[in-house]
Design an enzyme around this catalytic site. Structure first.
Site, PDB file in Angstrom:
ATOM      1  N   GLN A   1      28.415  68.339  39.295  1.00  0.00           N
ATOM      2  CA  GLN A   1      27.994  67.871  38.109  1.00  0.00           C
ATOM      3  C   GLN A   1      28.748  66.837  37.446  1.00  0.00           C
ATOM      4  O   GLN A   1      27.908  65.880  36.672  1.00  0.00           O
ATOM      5  CB  GLN A   1      27.881  69.231  37.313  1.00  0.00           C
ATOM      6  CG  GLN A   1      26.977  68.942  35.857  1.00  0.00           C
ATOM      7  CD  GLN A   1      26.947  70.059  35.113  1.00  0.00           C
ATOM      8  OE1 GLN A   1      26.063  71.029  35.274  1.00  0.00           O
ATOM      9  NE2 GLN A   1      27.920  70.474  34.295  1.00  0.00           N
TER      10      GLN A   1
ATOM     11  N   GLU B   1      25.000  63.472  29.506  1.00  0.00           N
ATOM     12  CA  GLU B   1      26.151  63.574  28.656  1.00  0.00           C
ATOM     13  C   GLU B   1      26.865  62.083  28.571  1.00  0.00           C
ATOM     14  O   GLU B   1      28.102  62.057  28.261  1.00  0.00           O
ATOM     15  CB  GLU B   1      27.353  64.604  29.440  1.00  0.00           C
ATOM     16  CG  GLU B   1      26.821  65.914  29.338  1.00  0.00           C
ATOM     17  CD  GLU B   1      27.849  67.096  29.517  1.00  0.00           C
ATOM     18  OE1 GLU B   1      28.190  67.473  28.847  1.00  0.00           O
ATOM     19  OE2 GLU B   1      28.402  66.977  30.703  1.00  0.00           O
TER      20      GLU B   1
ATOM     21  N   ASP C   1      33.899  69.043  37.527  1.00  0.00           N
ATOM     22  CA  ASP C   1      33.003  70.275  37.242  1.00  0.00           C
ATOM     23  C   ASP C   1      31.869  70.356  38.493  1.00  0.00           C
ATOM     24  O   ASP C   1      30.981  69.767  38.389  1.00  0.00           O
ATOM     25  CB  ASP C   1      32.135  70.145  36.062  1.00  0.00           C
ATOM     26  CG  ASP C   1      31.664  71.312  35.595  1.00  0.00           C
ATOM     27  OD1 ASP C   1      31.516  72.285  36.389  1.00  0.00           O
ATOM     28  OD2 ASP C   1      30.761  71.409  34.396  1.00  0.00           O
TER      29      ASP C   1
ATOM     30  N   GLU D   1      36.659  72.836  38.014  1.00  0.00           N
ATOM     31  CA  GLU D   1      35.569  73.887  36.869  1.00  0.00           C
ATOM     32  C   GLU D   1      34.603  74.319  37.912  1.00  0.00           C
ATOM     33  O   GLU D   1      33.912  73.643  38.749  1.00  0.00           O
ATOM     34  CB  GLU D   1      35.093  73.219  35.847  1.00  0.00           C
ATOM     35  CG  GLU D   1      34.273  73.869  34.971  1.00  0.00           C
ATOM     36  CD  GLU D   1      33.777  73.024  33.760  1.00  0.00           C
ATOM     37  OE1 GLU D   1      34.349  72.227  33.371  1.00  0.00           O
ATOM     38  OE2 GLU D   1      32.744  73.505  33.238  1.00  0.00           O
TER      39      GLU D   1
ATOM     40  N   ASP E   1      33.773  78.219  33.769  1.00  0.00           N
ATOM     41  CA  ASP E   1      32.884  78.205  32.847  1.00  0.00           C
ATOM     42  C   ASP E   1      31.588  79.202  33.026  1.00  0.00           C
ATOM     43  O   ASP E   1      31.623  80.224  32.196  1.00  0.00           O
ATOM     44  CB  ASP E   1      32.353  76.622  32.975  1.00  0.00           C
ATOM     45  CG  ASP E   1      31.082  76.483  32.044  1.00  0.00           C
ATOM     46  OD1 ASP E   1      30.749  77.235  31.047  1.00  0.00           O
ATOM     47  OD2 ASP E   1      30.364  75.426  32.173  1.00  0.00           O
TER      48      ASP E   1
ATOM     49  N   LYS F   1      33.078  77.618  24.897  1.00  0.00           N
ATOM     50  CA  LYS F   1      31.854  76.971  24.435  1.00  0.00           C
ATOM     51  C   LYS F   1      31.226  78.194  23.371  1.00  0.00           C
ATOM     52  O   LYS F   1      30.764  79.183  23.807  1.00  0.00           O
ATOM     53  CB  LYS F   1      30.811  77.010  25.593  1.00  0.00           C
ATOM     54  CG  LYS F   1      30.963  75.915  26.553  1.00  0.00           C
ATOM     55  CD  LYS F   1      30.148  75.841  27.634  1.00  0.00           C
ATOM     56  CE  LYS F   1      30.096  74.749  28.634  1.00  0.00           C
ATOM     57  NZ  LYS F   1      29.127  74.901  29.792  1.00  0.00           N
TER      58      LYS F   1
ATOM     59  N   ARG G   1      28.133  70.735  24.871  1.00  0.00           N
ATOM     60  CA  ARG G   1      27.291  71.277  25.712  1.00  0.00           C
ATOM     61  C   ARG G   1      26.399  69.911  26.365  1.00  0.00           C
ATOM     62  O   ARG G   1      26.480  68.782  25.691  1.00  0.00           O
ATOM     63  CB  ARG G   1      26.136  72.221  25.238  1.00  0.00           C
ATOM     64  CG  ARG G   1      26.684  73.573  24.981  1.00  0.00           C
ATOM     65  CD  ARG G   1      27.395  74.172  26.074  1.00  0.00           C
ATOM     66  NE  ARG G   1      26.670  74.347  27.136  1.00  0.00           N
ATOM     67  CZ  ARG G   1      26.382  75.615  27.658  1.00  0.00           C
ATOM     68  NH1 ARG G   1      26.383  76.778  26.892  1.00  0.00           N
ATOM     69  NH2 ARG G   1      25.672  75.805  28.859  1.00  0.00           N
ATOM     70  N   SER G   2      25.758  70.093  27.315  1.00  0.00           N
ATOM     71  CA  SER G   2      25.016  68.651  27.814  1.00  0.00           C
ATOM     72  C   SER G   2      23.977  68.253  26.473  1.00  0.00           C
ATOM     73  O   SER G   2      23.663  67.332  26.523  1.00  0.00           O
ATOM     74  CB  SER G   2      24.140  68.658  29.010  1.00  0.00           C
ATOM     75  OG  SER G   2      23.555  70.025  29.263  1.00  0.00           O
TER      76      SER G   2
ATOM     77  N   LYS H   1      36.354  68.837  26.292  1.00  0.00           N
ATOM     78  CA  LYS H   1      35.482  68.249  27.086  1.00  0.00           C
ATOM     79  C   LYS H   1      34.091  67.919  26.192  1.00  0.00           C
ATOM     80  O   LYS H   1      33.557  69.076  25.793  1.00  0.00           O
ATOM     81  CB  LYS H   1      35.367  69.269  28.266  1.00  0.00           C
ATOM     82  CG  LYS H   1      34.460  68.352  29.367  1.00  0.00           C
ATOM     83  CD  LYS H   1      34.516  69.440  30.767  1.00  0.00           C
ATOM     84  CE  LYS H   1      33.070  70.245  30.542  1.00  0.00           C
ATOM     85  NZ  LYS H   1      32.465  70.767  31.713  1.00  0.00           N
TER      86      LYS H   1
END
Ligand code: 2PG
Ligand code: MG
Length: 423
Positions: free
Chosen positions: A165, A208, A245, A288, A315, A340, A369-370, A391
């Protein structure tokens, strides 16, 4: 100071999808608003994000993605419990927990609960005449987190142009956040130029803000990024390192890790060795979700062989959840946690998870978050809670830059330290 009004309503996130906003008005006439983010590679153990779904989708042009039910829960179920009461984050979070006793906020929706909880934090900060960062850290120095910044995007954020990702950079050798960010911007820009010279499609910006360039393998993606870093004149190792990630839950099925772009499949045991080879061959400082959200065995066996200086970051595995974190601490499944707030649903409970992780010696990486909004509360929360790392995605798009800019501001105007987690 008393709460005179709480209002929930729909606003848009960076993908143009509806999300929940909550505004708390106080008796001095001021209003304090918070907006919540939304993920795309969502872990199954996260608190529930309540969307209308097909049944209610006829009600609005937003269709099944509308959050009208969550908004109604703010206005009809939470508001009566807190309007007229003194503004106080602990009280409000406790009131929410009393209304929804499920473990994942499936009754109110974690998008409803977090919007109110964050608005309560902002309103409480105002009532105490503090900035939000100061409210989260009234006495000690704020800690400006080390950024972990996305340059190349794949997976669910870039139409799966790459199986993994995110390929990210951690500017470990920068002396300040201001310097760190300037390096990142130069690298992103140089990567875009290198890519377009090589005939790659670099204008495709991922969710992102990262470059959505298609690569056949993660190795080719990292080689490309290393070339960009060298071109900028920065030194890998002493000044910065790579982070990944993997978001592997997305390509794990029936016990097999399937890498579509490189057309390779791995059993769990083989994927553990593959990940080990990657972190041993490339200058990777943090990895991640190398394994799927319930593949605990692979996490545990990787931790036995992982180089000591590598951050193994959970995550989807941990979903900012106390029970899952405790299990990971006990079994030594990871050594760091992504924090998160919307995986959890409340500000106070998110803080409890972060503190438990810190006392267990886990590194803590606060994460956006995205799907984001221009709201920058995450920057205040990370600095106030002294998370150490953050992040947010890339340095592209105002919903990302709102957080970076808030950190730049805090570095200028507050008494701060800059976090150096890998030195
Ligand atoms: C992640 C996040 C942010 P999403 O996986 O860490 O990069 O993605 O918000 O889509 O879950
Ligand atoms: Mg992730």
């Amino acid at each position: 100071m008393k709460i005179t009004k709480l209002l929930g309503y729909q606003v848009l996130d960076s993908r143009g999808r509806p999300t929940v906003a909550a505004s708390i008005t106080l008796e001095d006439g001021t209003t304090h608003t918070a907006r919540v983010p939304s993920g795309a590679s969502t872990g199954k153990h996260e608190a529930l994000e309540l969307r209308d779904g097909d049944q209610l989708s006829q009600k609005s042009f937003y269709g099944s993605l509308a959050v009208s039910q969550a908004v109604e829960n703010v206005n009809l179920r939470i508001a009566p419990a807190i309007v007229g009461r003194q503004v106080d984050l602990n009280f409000i979070d406790a009131a929410i927990r009393e209304i929804d006793t499920t473990s994942n906020f499936s009754s109110l929706g974690a998008n409803a609960t977090l919007a109110v909880s964050l608005a309560a934090a902002k309103a409480s900060a105002h009532a105490q005449n503090l900035s939000l960062a100061r409210y989260f850290q009234p006495q000690g120095n704020l800690l400006i987190p080390m950024p972990m910044v996305n340059i190349l995007s794949g997976g669910a954020h870039a139409n799966r142009s790459l199986d993994f990702q995110d390929v990210l950079i951690v500017p470990t050798g920068a002396v300040s956040f201001t310097e760190a960010l300037s390096w990142i911007v130069a690298i992103r820009e140089t990567a875009a130029q290198l890519g377009s010279k090589a005939g790659m499609t670099t204008h495709l910006v991922a969710d992102e803000g990262g470059l959505g360039i298609a690569f056949e393998s993660i190795e080719l993606a990292m080689d490309f990024l290393i070339e960009a870093i060298e071109k900028v004149g920065l030194e890998i190792g002493s000044q910065l390192s790579l982070a990944l990630d993997v978001a592997s839950t997305q390509f794990f099925s029936n016990g097999i890790y399937n890498l579509a772009s490189s057309q390779k499949s791995y059993s769990s045991a083989d994927f553990v060795s593959y990940i080990h080879t990657l972190v041993s061959t490339y200058p990777i400082i943090s990895i991640e979700d190398p394994f799927a959200e319930d593949d605990w065995e692979s996490w545990n066996s990787f931790m036995q062989i992982a180089p000591k200086n590598v951050q193994v970051l959970g995550d989807d595995l941990l979903t900012t959840n106390s029970e899952r974190l405790n299990k990971a601490i006990k079994q030594s499944s990871a050594n760091s946690i992504l924090i998160k707030p919307n995986q959890n649903g409340l500000v106070t409970d998110t803080h409890t998870v972060l503190k438990a992780a810190q006392s267990a010696g886990f590194a803590t990486v606060v994460s956006a978050r995205s799907g984001e909004t221009e709201d920058s509360w995450l920057a205040d929360l990370a600095t106030g809670w002294r998370a150490g790392q953050i992040k947010v995605g890339s340095t592209h798009g105002s919903e990302r830059n709102a957080k970076w800019n808030r950190l730049l501001e805090l570095e200028q105007i507050e008494k701060v330290e800059f976090s150096r987690p890998f030195s």
